[in-house]
Write an enzyme that holds these catalytic residues in place. Structure first.
Site, PDB file in Angstrom:
ATOM      1  N   TYR A  64       8.878  70.668 -37.974  1.00 20.09           N
ATOM      2  CA  TYR A  64       9.700  69.919 -37.034  1.00 20.09           C
ATOM      3  C   TYR A  64      10.967  69.539 -37.948  1.00 20.09           C
ATOM      4  CZ  TYR A  64       8.464  68.503 -32.292  1.00 20.09           C
ATOM      5  OH  TYR A  64       8.034  68.778 -30.867  1.00 20.09           O
ATOM      6  N   GLU A  66      14.212  67.796 -36.395  1.00 18.44           N
ATOM      7  CA  GLU A  66      15.299  67.174 -35.493  1.00 18.44           C
ATOM      8  C   GLU A  66      16.245  66.671 -36.568  1.00 18.44           C
ATOM      9  OE1 GLU A  66      13.983  64.690 -32.625  1.00 18.44           O
ATOM     10  OE2 GLU A  66      12.522  66.235 -31.920  1.00 18.44           O
ATOM     11  N   ASP A 241      31.942  81.061 -22.654  1.00 23.84           N
ATOM     12  CA  ASP A 241      30.577  81.668 -22.845  1.00 23.84           C
ATOM     13  C   ASP A 241      30.503  83.114 -23.259  1.00 23.84           C
ATOM     14  OD1 ASP A 241      28.061  82.756 -22.607  1.00 23.84           O
ATOM     15  OD2 ASP A 241      27.769  81.626 -20.726  1.00 23.84           O
ATOM     16  N   THR A 270      24.874  83.682 -26.872  1.00 23.15           N
ATOM     17  CA  THR A 270      23.408  83.928 -27.539  1.00 23.15           C
ATOM     18  C   THR A 270      23.472  84.751 -28.528  1.00 23.15           C
ATOM     19  OG1 THR A 270      23.314  85.958 -25.813  1.00 23.15           O
ATOM     20  CG2 THR A 270      22.299  83.910 -25.055  1.00 23.15           C
ATOM     21  N   LYS A 273      22.039  89.395 -27.568  1.00 26.97           N
ATOM     22  CA  LYS A 273      22.502  90.671 -26.815  1.00 26.97           C
ATOM     23  C   LYS A 273      23.354  91.543 -27.862  1.00 26.97           C
ATOM     24  CE  LYS A 273      22.612  87.865 -22.438  1.00 26.97           C
ATOM     25  NZ  LYS A 273      22.444  86.433 -22.855  1.00 26.97           N
ATOM     26  N   ARG A 279      16.339  86.217 -30.351  1.00 21.73           N
ATOM     27  CA  ARG A 279      16.643  85.568 -29.049  1.00 21.73           C
ATOM     28  C   ARG A 279      16.667  84.017 -29.533  1.00 21.73           C
ATOM     29  NH1 ARG A 279      15.219  88.320 -24.819  1.00 21.73           N
ATOM     30  NH2 ARG A 279      16.057  86.645 -23.543  1.00 21.73           N
TER      31      ARG A 279
HETATM   32  N1  DSN Z   1      19.842  86.984 -18.725  1.00 21.17           N
HETATM   33  C1  DSN Z   1      21.233  87.441 -19.241  1.00 21.17           C
HETATM   34  C2  DSN Z   1      21.881  88.405 -18.612  1.00 21.17           C
HETATM   35  O1  DSN Z   1      21.084  89.520 -18.528  1.00 21.17           O
HETATM   36  O2  DSN Z   1      22.785  88.614 -18.518  1.00 21.17           O
HETATM   37  C3  DSN Z   1      22.007  86.211 -19.125  1.00 21.17           C
HETATM   38  O3  DSN Z   1      21.408  85.147 -18.462  1.00 21.17           O
END
Ligand code: DSN
Length: 478
Positions: A64, A66, A241, A270, A273, A279
């Site tokens: 943990y 925090e 974003d 994120t 990607k 992730r």
């Molecule tokens: N799930 C992601 C996507 O496929 O674009 C974004 O939320």
């Protein structure tokens, strides 16, 4: 790392897991087989490196932590401090950001952290100042009631879902739509491109607290300098974003006006990607928002995941290497080759092409819904996802689009010639698929027919296309 070391590491891990629950070990092995055999064109997926994967599977998971680096609510966080500080440093250096917060568990979490940081900065802090108190617990009941109403009465302007925006940019089914009074900017009905004059007009009329840029299904570059000017003209905080295209920013494919980091007050992403990490999520911001952003946990996040922060540090270190810029450029080269291959064969693409990692096919031109097209492609070994197109008559469930992206296949090493062959496979499946009918004879949005032999033949061709580019060539589980 030698190929042998990778094989030994993953084989040993599976052996240890198998001794406890063999079905989990089998599922992990089967997932590798499936990923190796599929032509993965999901625009938001990728293949993290063995180093990134291994950094996640260890005892950091038990801790943990925090709080923030050097300021924890638990003892014994010195090693977590090391990896969190490293991940943040790599993120700052990679993106040229003043501040990086690497605790968010996902993109939705990162966006929530950003929204609450802006609300705290723009709404809560002035209220505390006015009441001459340090924190919310010191407010009178009446002032607290008034502040809560004010926090729940703010406006957000973001890109509409069917134009390629994301659910978390203020849409009703998502918490962001319940928190904010939201309006959307769409795209030009003819070109499919963002019309910045229309965005400016919407901002002037609506006067949002937050202007959101960024998308999950828009196949073009966005001019963040212009969006920042629009935000400034109405006193809005500009948030971007960049979850989908963070890898293209990291790899310096998107620079200048197209790099959100120097233009936005706050940027979320994120890490899994096009950035090709574990992730997870991340927030980058200007110094004035840093303190509020760092309150993400426990404000809206559960305890940080130190094992994932360790993996973020590894993946961000990889993205700082010179070969990542080459990878990012190849993502776009491949996406453009795929788009050109589809166009040449007669497909209709939203905006007529792509500048980034994704292509959006309007499959109504093939007489199909997105759902029918997605399933027919899957039958043929091609993994995509259905997606709305602007002003989609089929709604968000059936849709009229197929979104395809190249980050994963580019990681495997496929190039532009193979993208043209991929376009041929996709076009063949879509032209040979026929929309079905319901029992009462009305057109079905889900049923379709595709000759099974043809689907098998295409699946074999997809496998052949992948064969020269093995996934995780250093890992042999046999
Ligand atoms: N799930 C992601 C996507 O496929 O674009 C974004 O939320």
């Amino acid at each position: 790392m030698s190929h042998n070391a990778e094989s030994t590491a993953f084989r040993s891990a599976l052996e240890v897991i198998r001794a406890v629950e063999p079905r989990v070990a089998d599922a992990i092995g089967a997932e590798l087989t499936d990923q190796r055999e599929s032509l993965k064109l999901i625009a938001s997926e990728n293949y993290a490196s063995p180093a990134t994967l291994l950094a996640m599977g260890n005892w950091f998971s038990d801790k943990y932590a925090e709080g923030t680096v050097g300021r924890r609510f638990y003892a014994g966080c010195q090693n977590v401090d090391t990896v969190e500080a490293l991940a943040a440093e790599h993120a700052r250096e990679l993106f040229g950001a003043a501040h990086a917060y690497v605790q968010p568990h996902s993109g939705i979490d990162a966006n929530l952290v950003a929204f609450w940081a802006v609300l705290a900065d723009r709404v809560e802090s002035p209220a505390l100042k006015k009441a001459q108190v340090r924190q919310v617990n010191d407010l009178t009941e009446a002032d607290w009631f008034a502040l809560r109403r004010e926090l729940g009465n703010q406006r957000m302007l973001g890109m509409s879902l069917d134009a390629g925006g994301h659910l978390t940019h203020g849409f009703r089914p998502n918490i962001s739509g319940k928190m904010f009074d939201q309006r959307s900017y769409g795209t030009d009905p003819v070109t499919g491109l963002i019309d910045y004059d229309r965005v400016a007009e919407a901002a002037r009329e609506f006067k949002p607290l937050i202007l959101v840029g960024g998308y999950s299904a828009y196949p073009r570059k966005v001019n963040f300098r212009i969006l920042r000017e629009i935000a400034d003209s109405v006193g809005a905080t500009f948030m971007v974003d960049m979850a989908h295209f963070a890898g293209l920013v990291a790899g310096k494919v998107f620079t200048g006006d197209f790099d959100p980091v120097p233009h936005a007050h706050i940027v979320t992403t994120t890490t899994h990607k096009s950035l090709r990490g574990p992730r997870g999520g991340m927030v980058l911001c200007q110094p004035e928002l840093a303190d509020q952003v760092d309150r993400g946990c426990p404000m809206v996040l559960g305890g940080p995941l130190p094992h994932v922060m360790a993996a973020k540090a590894v993946a961000l270190a990889e993205a700082r290497r010179p070969d990542f810029a080459d990878y990012a450029q190849r993502i776009v080269d491949n996406s453009q080759a795929l788009a050109e291959g589809l166009l040449r064969r007669g497909a209709t693409l939203v905006t007529g092409g792509t500048d980034n990692h994704l292509v959006l096919i309007d499959v109504s031109g093939y007489g199909l819904t997105g759902r029918q097209a997605e399933q027919a492609l899957l039958d043929s070994g091609i993994v995509t996802n259905r997606n709305s197109v602007p002003q989609d008559p089929n709604g968000a469930w059936y849709t009229s689009g197929i979104r395809i992206g190249t980050p994963a296949l580019t990681t495997r090493g496929l190039g532009t010639a193979e993208m043209d062959q991929t376009a041929e496979l996709i076009h063949t499946v879509l032209t040979q698929t026929t929309a079905g009918a319901n029992a009462d004879g009305t057109p079905s949005k889900a049923k379709y027919t595709l000759d099974a032999d043809l689907a098998d033949k295409i699946a074999q061709q997809a496998t052949d296309l992948l064969a020269p580019h093995p996934l995780y060539p250093g890992i042999d589980l046999a």
